[in-house]
Design a protein around this motif. Structure first.
Motif, PDB file in Angstrom:
ATOM      1  N   GLY A  11     -47.620  -7.782 -24.977  1.00 18.53           N
ATOM      2  CA  GLY A  11     -48.101  -9.097 -24.608  1.00 18.53           C
ATOM      3  C   GLY A  11     -48.376  -9.258 -23.131  1.00 18.53           C
ATOM      4  O   GLY A  11     -48.260 -10.370 -22.591  1.00 18.53           O
ATOM      5  N   LEU A  12     -48.802  -8.171 -22.460  1.00 19.56           N
ATOM      6  CA  LEU A  12     -49.115  -8.268 -21.035  1.00 19.56           C
ATOM      7  C   LEU A  12     -50.385  -9.083 -20.832  1.00 19.56           C
ATOM      8  O   LEU A  12     -51.315  -9.051 -21.649  1.00 19.56           O
ATOM      9  CB  LEU A  12     -49.290  -6.874 -20.438  1.00 19.56           C
ATOM     10  N   ARG A  13     -50.404  -9.787 -19.707  1.00 18.53           N
ATOM     11  CA  ARG A  13     -51.563 -10.615 -19.367  1.00 18.53           C
ATOM     12  C   ARG A  13     -51.924 -10.410 -17.902  1.00 18.53           C
ATOM     13  O   ARG A  13     -51.086  -9.952 -17.103  1.00 18.53           O
ATOM     14  CB  ARG A  13     -51.265 -12.093 -19.638  1.00 18.53           C
ATOM     15  N   PRO A  14     -53.164 -10.731 -17.528  1.00 21.12           N
ATOM     16  CA  PRO A  14     -53.562 -10.587 -16.120  1.00 21.12           C
ATOM     17  C   PRO A  14     -52.594 -11.314 -15.193  1.00 21.12           C
ATOM     18  O   PRO A  14     -52.177 -12.436 -15.465  1.00 21.12           O
ATOM     19  CB  PRO A  14     -54.957 -11.232 -16.088  1.00 21.12           C
ATOM     20  N   GLY A  15     -52.236 -10.640 -14.113  1.00 17.20           N
ATOM     21  CA  GLY A  15     -51.306 -11.218 -13.154  1.00 17.20           C
ATOM     22  C   GLY A  15     -49.869 -10.804 -13.367  1.00 17.20           C
ATOM     23  O   GLY A  15     -49.017 -11.048 -12.496  1.00 17.20           O
ATOM     24  N   ASP A  16     -49.551 -10.170 -14.491  1.00 16.32           N
ATOM     25  CA  ASP A  16     -48.179  -9.703 -14.711  1.00 16.32           C
ATOM     26  C   ASP A  16     -47.834  -8.586 -13.721  1.00 16.32           C
ATOM     27  O   ASP A  16     -48.675  -7.743 -13.391  1.00 16.32           O
ATOM     28  CB  ASP A  16     -48.000  -9.191 -16.142  1.00 16.32           C
ATOM     29  N   ASP A  17     -46.597  -8.583 -13.276  1.00 14.48           N
ATOM     30  CA  ASP A  17     -46.075  -7.554 -12.370  1.00 14.48           C
ATOM     31  C   ASP A  17     -45.811  -6.288 -13.185  1.00 14.48           C
ATOM     32  O   ASP A  17     -44.980  -6.297 -14.102  1.00 14.48           O
ATOM     33  CB  ASP A  17     -44.788  -8.069 -11.718  1.00 14.48           C
ATOM     34  N   LEU A  18     -46.500  -5.210 -12.863  1.00 15.14           N
ATOM     35  CA  LEU A  18     -46.369  -3.964 -13.612  1.00 15.14           C
ATOM     36  C   LEU A  18     -45.392  -2.979 -12.971  1.00 15.14           C
ATOM     37  O   LEU A  18     -45.328  -1.819 -13.386  1.00 15.14           O
ATOM     38  CB  LEU A  18     -47.743  -3.295 -13.752  1.00 15.14           C
ATOM     39  N   VAL A 150     -51.456 -15.525 -36.240  1.00 12.33           N
ATOM     40  CA  VAL A 150     -50.480 -15.055 -35.253  1.00 12.33           C
ATOM     41  C   VAL A 150     -49.249 -14.588 -36.013  1.00 12.33           C
ATOM     42  O   VAL A 150     -48.386 -15.384 -36.385  1.00 12.33           O
ATOM     43  CB  VAL A 150     -50.125 -16.164 -34.235  1.00 12.33           C
ATOM     44  N   THR A 151     -49.188 -13.302 -36.273  1.00 10.42           N
ATOM     45  CA  THR A 151     -48.145 -12.761 -37.144  1.00 10.42           C
ATOM     46  C   THR A 151     -46.984 -12.138 -36.393  1.00 10.42           C
ATOM     47  O   THR A 151     -46.052 -11.626 -37.012  1.00 10.42           O
ATOM     48  CB  THR A 151     -48.756 -11.712 -38.089  1.00 10.42           C
ATOM     49  N   GLY A 152     -47.022 -12.152 -35.073  1.00 11.85           N
ATOM     50  CA  GLY A 152     -45.924 -11.584 -34.303  1.00 11.85           C
ATOM     51  C   GLY A 152     -45.766 -12.313 -32.984  1.00 11.85           C
ATOM     52  O   GLY A 152     -46.501 -13.243 -32.658  1.00 11.85           O
ATOM     53  N   GLY A 153     -44.753 -11.866 -32.200  1.00 10.46           N
ATOM     54  CA  GLY A 153     -44.537 -12.448 -30.888  1.00 10.46           C
ATOM     55  C   GLY A 153     -43.846 -13.791 -30.898  1.00 10.46           C
ATOM     56  O   GLY A 153     -43.971 -14.568 -29.950  1.00 10.46           O
ATOM     57  N   HIS A 154     -43.078 -14.069 -31.964  1.00 13.35           N
ATOM     58  CA  HIS A 154     -42.426 -15.374 -32.080  1.00 13.35           C
ATOM     59  C   HIS A 154     -40.977 -15.374 -31.585  1.00 13.35           C
ATOM     60  O   HIS A 154     -40.323 -16.416 -31.613  1.00 13.35           O
ATOM     61  CB  HIS A 154     -42.464 -15.843 -33.537  1.00 13.35           C
ATOM     62  N   GLY A 155     -40.481 -14.217 -31.169  1.00  6.79           N
ATOM     63  CA  GLY A 155     -39.120 -14.160 -30.644  1.00  6.79           C
ATOM     64  C   GLY A 155     -38.047 -14.324 -31.692  1.00  6.79           C
ATOM     65  O   GLY A 155     -36.930 -14.736 -31.385  1.00  6.79           O
ATOM     66  N   ARG A 156     -38.379 -13.999 -32.947  1.00  2.00           N
ATOM     67  CA  ARG A 156     -37.425 -14.142 -34.044  1.00  2.00           C
ATOM     68  C   ARG A 156     -36.932 -12.770 -34.479  1.00  2.00           C
ATOM     69  O   ARG A 156     -37.728 -11.855 -34.713  1.00  2.00           O
ATOM     70  CB  ARG A 156     -38.098 -14.814 -35.239  1.00  2.00           C
ATOM     71  N   ALA A 157     -35.618 -12.622 -34.607  1.00  2.00           N
ATOM     72  CA  ALA A 157     -35.051 -11.393 -35.155  1.00  2.00           C
ATOM     73  C   ALA A 157     -35.004 -11.501 -36.674  1.00  2.00           C
ATOM     74  O   ALA A 157     -34.936 -12.606 -37.229  1.00  2.00           O
ATOM     75  CB  ALA A 157     -33.647 -11.157 -34.601  1.00  2.00           C
ATOM     76  N   VAL A 203     -38.283 -10.628 -22.898  1.00  2.00           N
ATOM     77  CA  VAL A 203     -38.250 -10.294 -21.468  1.00  2.00           C
ATOM     78  C   VAL A 203     -39.183 -11.219 -20.690  1.00  2.00           C
ATOM     79  O   VAL A 203     -39.743 -10.835 -19.672  1.00  2.00           O
ATOM     80  CB  VAL A 203     -38.599  -8.812 -21.216  1.00  2.00           C
ATOM     81  N   GLU A 204     -39.337 -12.438 -21.193  1.00  2.00           N
ATOM     82  CA  GLU A 204     -40.178 -13.419 -20.509  1.00  2.00           C
ATOM     83  C   GLU A 204     -39.328 -14.538 -19.905  1.00  2.00           C
ATOM     84  O   GLU A 204     -38.260 -14.874 -20.416  1.00  2.00           O
ATOM     85  CB  GLU A 204     -41.188 -14.038 -21.487  1.00  2.00           C
ATOM     86  N   VAL A 205     -39.827 -15.090 -18.842  1.00  2.00           N
ATOM     87  CA  VAL A 205     -39.284 -16.300 -18.234  1.00  2.00           C
ATOM     88  C   VAL A 205     -40.468 -17.230 -18.009  1.00  2.00           C
ATOM     89  O   VAL A 205     -41.462 -16.844 -17.380  1.00  2.00           O
ATOM     90  CB  VAL A 205     -38.562 -16.006 -16.902  1.00  2.00           C
ATOM     91  N   GLY A 206     -40.377 -18.428 -18.554  1.00  2.00           N
ATOM     92  CA  GLY A 206     -41.487 -19.357 -18.421  1.00  2.00           C
ATOM     93  C   GLY A 206     -42.763 -18.880 -19.072  1.00  2.00           C
ATOM     94  O   GLY A 206     -43.864 -19.234 -18.634  1.00  2.00           O
ATOM     95  N   GLY A 207     -42.617 -18.074 -20.110  1.00  2.00           N
ATOM     96  CA  GLY A 207     -43.780 -17.602 -20.841  1.00  2.00           C
ATOM     97  C   GLY A 207     -44.494 -16.416 -20.234  1.00  2.00           C
ATOM     98  O   GLY A 207     -45.542 -15.997 -20.743  1.00  2.00           O
ATOM     99  N   ARG A 208     -43.940 -15.823 -19.164  1.00  2.00           N
ATOM    100  CA  ARG A 208     -44.558 -14.655 -18.541  1.00  2.00           C
ATOM    101  C   ARG A 208     -43.530 -13.537 -18.423  1.00  2.00           C
ATOM    102  O   ARG A 208     -42.329 -13.770 -18.311  1.00  2.00           O
ATOM    103  CB  ARG A 208     -45.098 -15.007 -17.140  1.00  2.00           C
ATOM    104  N   LYS A 209     -44.019 -12.300 -18.438  1.00  3.19           N
ATOM    105  CA  LYS A 209     -43.130 -11.155 -18.312  1.00  3.19           C
ATOM    106  C   LYS A 209     -42.367 -11.232 -17.004  1.00  3.19           C
ATOM    107  O   LYS A 209     -42.922 -11.572 -15.957  1.00  3.19           O
ATOM    108  CB  LYS A 209     -43.927  -9.849 -18.387  1.00  3.19           C
ATOM    109  N   ASP A 210     -41.084 -10.907 -17.076  1.00  5.08           N
ATOM    110  CA  ASP A 210     -40.195 -11.002 -15.925  1.00  5.08           C
ATOM    111  C   ASP A 210     -39.595  -9.629 -15.650  1.00  5.08           C
ATOM    112  O   ASP A 210     -38.892  -9.068 -16.516  1.00  5.08           O
ATOM    113  CB  ASP A 210     -39.095 -12.032 -16.203  1.00  5.08           C
TER     114      ASP A 210
END
Length: 232
Positions: A11-18, A150-157, A203-210
């Motif tokens: 789920g990487l997006r532009p601007g994420d710290d790599l 949207v079948t994934g990425g919901h943060g559910r185990a 591994v997100e904070v505020g909806g962005r990778k941290d």
């Protein structure tokens, strides 16, 4: 010492710290090319991310998550994105996977973990998918209020206890996704040892990778590996 599984940061997006790519435990990155997803990126945006990641880590494997579409359309988008793997997340027919493999991509198939009362039939379904894929990604079922497609990425185990019962019969490469965090990853690895784990919202904070959360996850995985050594 048990092998620490591969790790995909998805789920990487532009601007994420790599900068997390300096950790060798991170073997895969993922971009989501699903218009209904809040993490959606265009093929061109995905390509920019993939190129930036491979400048840092030429060996990192890039995965495009897709849901729906014909084999030719998906292959063209994947080529534009410059990925190595296409992860089918929308119940696509077998011929889509076959065409993608013929086009030179590795294919992963995401399957909601839901054996119900008939584990044998569920295993048959997994084996059928595995026959035309390079790996199976076991994920949680989407919640009832999920956006269509949207079948994934919901943060559910999902039911990891059930996975313990099924895992010995899995004879193909399999990954686990869904609700994995730095706080619970050792619990998962104490129960089962998949080929890899796929993490996004955990591994997100505020909806962005941290980066700090990613590093905490890696530290927990490495600590699990050292614990395994001390026990064995």
């Amino acid at each position: 010492m048990k092998r620490v599984p591969h790790l995909k940061i998805c789920g990487l997006r532009p601007g994420d710290d790599l900068s997390f790519l300096r950790h060798s435990v991170v073997s895969h990155i993922g971009v989501v090319m699903v218009p209904a997803s809040r993490r959606n990126v265009s093929p061109d945006e995905a390509g920019q991310l993939v190129r930036a990641a491979k400048r840092i880590r030429p060996d990192v494997i890039a995965v495009a998550v897709v849901s729906g579409g014909l084999g030719e359309d998906v292959a063209e988008a994947a080529r534009r994105a410059g990925v190595d793997v296409v992860q089918l997340h929308g119940g696509e027919p077998r011929d889509v996977a076959v065409r993608l493999r013929e086009a030179g991509f590795r294919v992963w198939r995401a399957v909601a973990f839901d054996p119900g009362d008939d584990a044998t039939s569920f295993l048959d379904v997994l084996r059928s998918h595995a026959s035309s894929a390079d790996a199976i990604l076991l994920d949680a079922k989407p919640p009832a209020n999920a956006e269509p497609g949207v079948t994934g990425g919901h943060g559910r185990a999902f039911d990891w206890d059930g996975l313990v019962e099924v895992a010995p019969a899995l004879s193909f490469d399999w990954w686990v996704a869904g609700g994995i965090t730095p706080e619970n990853v050792r619990e998962l690895l104490n129960r089962v040892q998949p080929v890899g784990i796929d993490v996004s919202s955990g591994v997100e904070v505020g909806g962005r990778k941290d980066v700090r959360r990613i590093e905490q996850l890696i530290q927990a995985m490495e600590a699990w590996g050292h614990e395994s050594l001390s026990v064995s």
